[in-house]
Design a protein around this motif. Structure first.
Motif, short mmCIF file in Angstrom:
data_model
loop_
_atom_site.label_atom_id
_atom_site.label_comp_id
_atom_site.label_asym_id
_atom_site.label_seq_id
_atom_site.Cartn_x
_atom_site.Cartn_y
_atom_site.Cartn_z
N GLU A 186 -7.09 9.40 4.96
CA GLU A 186 -6.70 10.27 3.94
C GLU A 186 -6.30 11.61 4.48
N GLU A 187 -6.94 12.15 5.56
CA GLU A 187 -6.69 13.19 6.43
C GLU A 187 -5.34 12.95 7.09
N ARG A 188 -5.10 11.92 7.57
CA ARG A 188 -3.77 11.49 8.11
C ARG A 188 -2.59 11.66 7.20
N ALA A 189 -2.86 11.16 6.24
CA ALA A 189 -1.89 11.41 5.14
C ALA A 189 -1.59 12.70 4.82
N ALA A 190 -2.52 13.52 4.84
CA ALA A 190 -2.40 14.93 4.28
C ALA A 190 -1.69 15.65 5.43
N VAL A 191 -1.99 15.30 6.85
CA VAL A 191 -1.29 15.92 7.99
C VAL A 191 0.32 15.30 7.94
N LEU A 192 0.50 14.21 7.45
CA LEU A 192 1.96 13.82 7.26
C LEU A 192 2.63 14.51 6.11
N GLU A 193 1.84 14.56 4.88
CA GLU A 193 2.27 15.46 3.91
C GLU A 193 2.82 16.90 4.44
N ALA A 194 1.85 17.37 5.17
CA ALA A 194 2.07 19.01 5.48
C ALA A 194 3.41 19.00 6.52
N GLY A 195 3.81 18.03 6.94
CA GLY A 195 5.11 18.18 7.81
C GLY A 195 5.12 17.39 8.98
N ALA A 196 3.97 17.00 9.43
CA ALA A 196 3.95 16.07 10.80
C ALA A 196 4.80 15.08 10.84
N THR A 197 5.16 14.72 11.96
CA THR A 197 5.92 13.37 12.36
C THR A 197 5.25 12.46 13.11
N VAL A 198 5.48 11.15 13.00
CA VAL A 198 4.79 10.47 14.13
C VAL A 198 5.59 10.33 14.99
N VAL A 199 5.16 10.50 16.46
CA VAL A 199 5.97 10.36 17.54
C VAL A 199 5.80 9.12 18.10
N ARG A 200 4.48 8.52 18.37
CA ARG A 200 4.22 7.01 18.71
C ARG A 200 2.67 6.77 17.98
N GLU A 201 2.67 5.42 17.68
CA GLU A 201 1.25 4.79 17.33
C GLU A 201 0.94 4.05 18.81
N LEU A 202 -0.48 4.30 19.04
CA LEU A 202 -1.09 3.85 20.24
C LEU A 202 -2.18 3.20 19.52
N PRO A 203 -2.96 2.18 20.32
CA PRO A 203 -3.98 1.40 20.06
C PRO A 203 -5.19 2.25 19.33
N ASP A 204 -5.42 3.17 20.21
CA ASP A 204 -6.64 4.01 19.87
C ASP A 204 -6.47 5.32 19.18
N TRP A 205 -5.03 5.88 18.91
CA TRP A 205 -4.69 7.04 18.24
C TRP A 205 -3.36 7.04 17.97
N THR A 206 -2.79 8.22 17.29
CA THR A 206 -1.44 8.37 16.79
C THR A 206 -1.12 9.83 17.62
N VAL A 207 0.11 9.66 18.15
CA VAL A 207 0.63 10.77 18.66
C VAL A 207 1.67 11.51 17.44
N LEU A 208 1.50 12.84 16.98
CA LEU A 208 2.32 13.35 16.04
C LEU A 208 2.93 14.73 16.50
N ALA A 209 3.74 15.10 15.80
CA ALA A 209 4.56 16.52 16.26
C ALA A 209 4.33 17.20 14.89
N ASP A 210 4.35 18.84 15.15
CA ASP A 210 4.32 19.54 14.24
C ASP A 210 5.69 19.82 13.79
N PRO A 211 5.96 20.72 12.76
CA PRO A 211 7.32 21.05 12.48
C PRO A 211 8.44 21.45 13.69
N GLU A 212 7.68 22.11 14.83
CA GLU A 212 8.75 22.61 15.67
C GLU A 212 8.38 21.69 17.03
N GLY A 213 7.85 20.58 16.72
CA GLY A 213 7.93 19.48 17.96
C GLY A 213 6.59 19.63 18.93
#
Length: 120
Positions: A83-110
């Motif tokens: 649920e928190e991941r979905a909220a982060v994406l809704e706030a404007g984050a983008t997925v950079v890459r999915e790894l087995p144990d975590w996700t790398v994201l970027a804020d609106p400025e990268g």
């Protein structure tokens, strides 16, 4: 050992980045900076402060920088559930890459940050 008191995030546009990191971290913008964000009246050397009202978490300062070092203006590792991941994406984050144990994201400025799943 010193305690972590604050994290500083350098950005081009504090009006974009401060609300994003406020949503992502759950830290509110302090009252005096809320008005400056709303009316876009930050001075060239003024920062925006995100602060835990209970004083249990480090402050986050959002500071404008005309010349930004790259890469790595900052990097946070966060822990959250689906649920928190979905909220982060809704706030404007983008997925950079999915790894087995975590996700790398970027804020609106990268700025990249990691989101690890909450265990337990």
């Amino acid at each position: 050992m010193p305690d972590l008191a604050a994290v500083v995030i350098l950005c081009r546009d504090p009006y974009l980045i401060a609300p994003f990191w406020s949503v992502v971290t759950g830290l509110p913008v302090v009252e005096q900076d809320q008005g400056r964000l709303a009316d876009r009246s930050l001075g060239p050397a003024e920062s925006v402060l995100l602060r835990d009202p209970h004083g249990q978490r480090p402050d986050i300062w959002i500071s404008r920088a005309d010349a930004l070092p790259a890469p790595g203006r900052m990097h946070l590792d966060l822990v959250g559930d689906a649920e928190e991941r979905a909220a982060v994406l809704e706030a404007g984050a983008t997925v950079v890459r999915e790894l087995p144990d975590w996700t790398v994201l970027a804020d609106p400025e990268g700025n990249q940050f990691c989101l690890h799943p909450r265990h337990g």
